[in-house]
Motif scaffolding. Structure first.
Motif, short mmCIF file in Angstrom:
data_model
loop_
_atom_site.label_atom_id
_atom_site.label_comp_id
_atom_site.label_asym_id
_atom_site.label_seq_id
_atom_site.Cartn_x
_atom_site.Cartn_y
_atom_site.Cartn_z
N GLY A 1 -10.33 -5.64 -0.39
CA GLY A 1 -9.49 -4.54 -0.86
C GLY A 1 -8.12 -4.92 -1.36
O GLY A 1 -7.64 -4.39 -2.36
N VAL B 1 -12.80 8.33 0.34
CA VAL B 1 -11.43 7.91 0.09
C VAL B 1 -10.85 8.69 -1.09
O VAL B 1 -9.71 9.15 -1.05
N ALA C 1 0.83 -1.21 0.00
CA ALA C 1 0.00 0.00 0.00
C ALA C 1 0.86 1.25 0.00
O ALA C 1 1.90 1.30 0.68
N ASP D 1 -5.18 3.49 -2.10
CA ASP D 1 -6.53 3.02 -1.76
C ASP D 1 -7.48 3.08 -2.95
O ASP D 1 -8.23 2.13 -3.20
N ARG E 1 -3.61 5.63 5.20
CA ARG E 1 -4.19 4.48 4.52
C ARG E 1 -5.54 4.16 5.16
O ARG E 1 -5.70 4.30 6.37
N GLU E 2 -6.49 3.71 4.37
CA GLU E 2 -7.81 3.42 4.89
C GLU E 2 -8.20 1.95 4.80
O GLU E 2 -9.02 1.48 5.57
N LEU E 3 -7.63 1.21 3.86
CA LEU E 3 -8.00 -0.20 3.70
C LEU E 3 -7.33 -1.05 4.78
O LEU E 3 -6.09 -1.06 4.87
#
Length: 283
Positions: free
Chosen positions: A232, A278, A172, A212, A185-187
């Motif tokens: 994801g 996102v 990522a 993301d 980062r969101e995932l």
């Protein structure tokens, strides 16, 4: 089609079975682990089948669906709130695990980040299955990373039959696994905010970083074009393959891994409002 919904079922089963075999885990053991979701669910499932107590340390990024599944399996939940110095929660979760071990009688930390059984589970399982099921030369292995257990184990097994294979990690943007700058980062379950002990960088030939939004788009593209409903990090694999494929010979064969199913991402990856949020953050 792992029964707990992700490839984390494999190391979870191996962690507990090996622990029982070696006497590190007994009927009185209270298992503890840090997880963003999938390994926690897998451990909760296997712990329940062995009638073992299990506490999962999670953070605010875990989906409500995963929290409900953990609780349904009977896991105890401890939520951390503070971010670590890299902007993630991994170090904070691990510190909480260490704190719990001081309080819990017969506490035992699985420690997926440093436990050699993590990669061994994929060496003996995932990688061996690839060799058994693929009757062709494998030129590239492309795997999304978090603990790096899957890429380490599968690549070591595949290299025994395909010594010239190129191993590509998909990480990522914002992850520090390969010493790149930390970022938002969101995932969950993709990338990490610290370097993992079981990773051997010399065995990775190339790293492709995916953000993301690219991961989300990869999920939707895979669903629309192939009818495959994934999480994801699987979308990240698709995005990485798109960056890779035009430079390859058409006769070369690529093996990739889709780590989990998409049902746990209904409220994130497959939710228009979450996706637009996102996109805004990335822009």
């Amino acid at each position: 089609m792992n029964p707990g919904g992700s490839m984390k079922d494999r190391p979870a089963k191996y962690f507990i079975e090996q622990g029982l075999l070696k006497g590190q885990i007994t009927a009185d053991t209270h298992l503890v682990e840090s997880s963003s979701g999938n390994l926690g669910i897998a451990l909760a499932m296997i712990a329940r089948s062995h009638d073992l107590s299990f506490t999962c340390v999670v953070d605010p990024k875990i989906s409500q669906t995963n929290l409900k599944i953990l609780k349904t399996f009977g896991a105890n939940i401890v939520m951390v709130e503070d971010k670590d110095d890299q902007g993630g929660y991994l170090k904070t979760r691990i510190n909480k695990v260490k704190e719990l071990l001081q309080k819990l009688p017969n506490g035992y930390w699985i420690n997926q980040y440093a436990n050699e059984n993590n990669w061994k589970a994929h060496y003996l399982g995932t990688g061996a299955e690839m060799i058994e099921q693929i009757d062709a030369n494998i030129d590239y292995l492309v795997v999304p990373v978090s603990t790096t257990g899957c890429i380490m184990g599968t690549s070591r097994k595949l290299r025994e039959k395909h010594p010239n294979i190129t191993v590509i990690a998909v990480d990522a943007v914002g992850s520090v696994i390969f010493n790149t700058p930390p970022g938002k980062r969101e995932l969950p379950g993709f990338g990490a905010s610290r370097v993992l002990e079981i990773l051997n960088n010399t065995e990775i030939d190339r790293v492709i970083h995916v953000n993301d939004l690219e991961s989300v788009n990869g999920c939707h593209e895979l669903l629309q074009s192939e009818g495959i409903f994934t999480g994801g990090s699987s979308g990240a694999s698709v995005a990485a393959l798109k960056k890779l494929v035009n430079s390859l010979d058409t006769r070369e064969n690529i093996v990739t891994v889709f780590p989990d199913r998409g049902d746990r991402y209904i409220d994130t990856v497959y939710d228009e409002l979450w996706v637009s949020t996102v996109m805004f953050m990335i822009k």
